[in-house]
Design a protein around this motif. Structure first.
Motif, mmCIF file in Angstrom:
data_model
loop_
_atom_site.group_PDB
_atom_site.id
_atom_site.type_symbol
_atom_site.label_atom_id
_atom_site.label_comp_id
_atom_site.label_asym_id
_atom_site.label_seq_id
_atom_site.Cartn_x
_atom_site.Cartn_y
_atom_site.Cartn_z
ATOM 1 N N LYS A 98 3.102 -2.560 -0.547
ATOM 2 C CA LYS A 98 4.134 -2.468 -0.334
ATOM 3 C C LYS A 98 5.470 -2.140 -0.816
ATOM 4 O O LYS A 98 4.830 -1.400 -2.040
ATOM 5 C CB LYS A 98 4.654 -4.183 -0.068
ATOM 6 C CG LYS A 98 4.530 -4.806 -1.470
ATOM 7 C CD LYS A 98 4.851 -5.899 -1.494
ATOM 8 C CE LYS A 98 5.626 -6.744 -0.451
ATOM 9 N NZ LYS A 98 5.851 -8.094 -1.429
ATOM 10 N N GLY A 156 10.718 -7.551 -5.166
ATOM 11 C CA GLY A 156 9.877 -7.232 -3.935
ATOM 12 C C GLY A 156 8.747 -8.103 -4.006
ATOM 13 O O GLY A 156 8.209 -8.216 -3.170
ATOM 14 N N ALA A 157 8.302 -8.825 -4.849
ATOM 15 C CA ALA A 157 6.559 -8.920 -5.332
ATOM 16 C C ALA A 157 6.391 -10.230 -6.621
ATOM 17 O O ALA A 157 7.561 -9.539 -8.070
ATOM 18 C CB ALA A 157 5.827 -7.679 -5.558
ATOM 19 N N ASP A 215 8.782 -12.047 -1.841
ATOM 20 C CA ASP A 215 9.520 -11.118 -1.570
ATOM 21 C C ASP A 215 10.911 -10.684 -1.243
ATOM 22 O O ASP A 215 11.758 -12.010 -1.666
ATOM 23 C CB ASP A 215 9.121 -11.617 0.346
ATOM 24 C CG ASP A 215 8.205 -11.030 1.258
ATOM 25 O OD1 ASP A 215 7.003 -9.814 0.127
ATOM 26 O OD2 ASP A 215 7.398 -11.837 1.996
ATOM 27 N N ASP A 233 14.485 -8.802 0.460
ATOM 28 C CA ASP A 233 14.933 -7.809 0.877
ATOM 29 C C ASP A 233 16.094 -7.225 0.781
ATOM 30 O O ASP A 233 16.753 -5.831 1.250
ATOM 31 C CB ASP A 233 15.144 -8.606 2.697
ATOM 32 C CG ASP A 233 14.202 -8.985 3.518
ATOM 33 O OD1 ASP A 233 13.180 -8.548 3.422
ATOM 34 O OD2 ASP A 233 14.658 -10.067 4.582
#
Length: 273
Positions: free
Chosen positions: A15, A74-75, A78, A80
């Protein structure tokens, strides 16, 4: 995550994330001047507030390696806004380093300075390791570039450097373009930038200096050596300790008497990590 554990997993996945590397400058010299107890206290007193800042901006600590801290956004949750959260953390970390200097001085510790590199891209993230020990970590080319950018801060005489994929979501920051570079082991050139501060915190003088510098860069990439020299010398006269301006002046001295290839795009190749 505790309230809803079924929605989160440490299984491997790919991701888009943002990674940060922060390293203490001249740490070998610092460590040689301290005994084991003093060194442990210095690192603990340094990493505790730095880690708090990363947590406050939704970051995940990957690891500490000696004087280096690695974190990503982001991990497993999540985010944005992983780009801007990472840069906000970095700017606050740099402010904290300045605030720690008098505290360390009072304790008889040497001055601590850091370099920070940030990059964004698709990474492999998950619980990786062996049957004996595992770590939730990130891997991939985008991660490696983040580490390279941190190393390049020393070359340019700055404290923070971010990759071109990171600046896509940084409209609220004043950014200074630093260079177009090819790092060791990579053929593709990437643009790198220095987030100066939040736009709202930038005074007119700082904005003017950044605009003038970008004007000099435009001349440089257009091979207008005379125009670039004139602008850079004016900037250097006002900011005589700015290594970045001198780097470009030295390059111009080399380029203006050389026959550059037609495909020249201004990229500079760094041969060390």
């Amino acid at each position: 995550m505790l309230a809803d554990p079924d929605n989160y997993s440490f299984e491997g996945e790919s991701k888009e994330l943002t990674v940060l590397f922060s390293d203490i400058r001249s740490f070998t010299t610092i460590s040689e001047g301290l005994n084991a107890t003093q060194l442990k206290k210095l690192l603990n007193d340094f990493f505790t507030p730095i880690t708090g800042i990363i947590f406050d901006h939704s970051g995940t600590i990957d690891k500490y390696v000696g004087d280096m801290v690695m974190a990503f956004w982001g991990a497993p949750i999540d985010d944005d806004k992983h780009r801007s959260h990472a840069v906000l953390a970095a700017l606050e970390m740099l402010d904290k380093v300045e605030a720690l200097k008098p505290e360390f001085r009072e304790q008889g510790f040497p001055e601590v300075n850091v370099g920070i590199g940030i990059n964004t891209g698709v990474m492999n993230v998950g619980d990786m390791g062996s049957t004996y020990r595992r770590s939730y970590t990130v891997l991939g080319d985008a991660v490696n570039l983040g580490s390279r950018l941190e190393s390049l801060t020393k070359f340019y005489g700055i404290r923070l450097l971010v990759g071109e994929d990171t600046v896509k979501d940084l409209d609220e920051f004043l950014l200074r373009r630093i260079d177009r570079v090819k790092v060791k082991g990579k053929d593709k050139a990437v643009n790198c930038y220095q987030p100066m501060c939040l736009l709202a915190a930038a005074d007119a003088s700082l904005r003017q200096r950044v605009d003038a510098y970008h004007g000099a860069l435009d001349c440089y990439y257009a091979k207008d050596w005379g125009g670039a020299q004139q602008k850079l010398r004016a900037l250097l006269a006002d900011e005589p300790n700015t290594l970045l301006y001198q780097i470009y002046l030295d390059r111009i001295d080399e380029h203006k008497n050389a026959e550059l290839p037609p495909e020249w795009d201004g990229a500079f190749t760094h041969t060390s990590k």
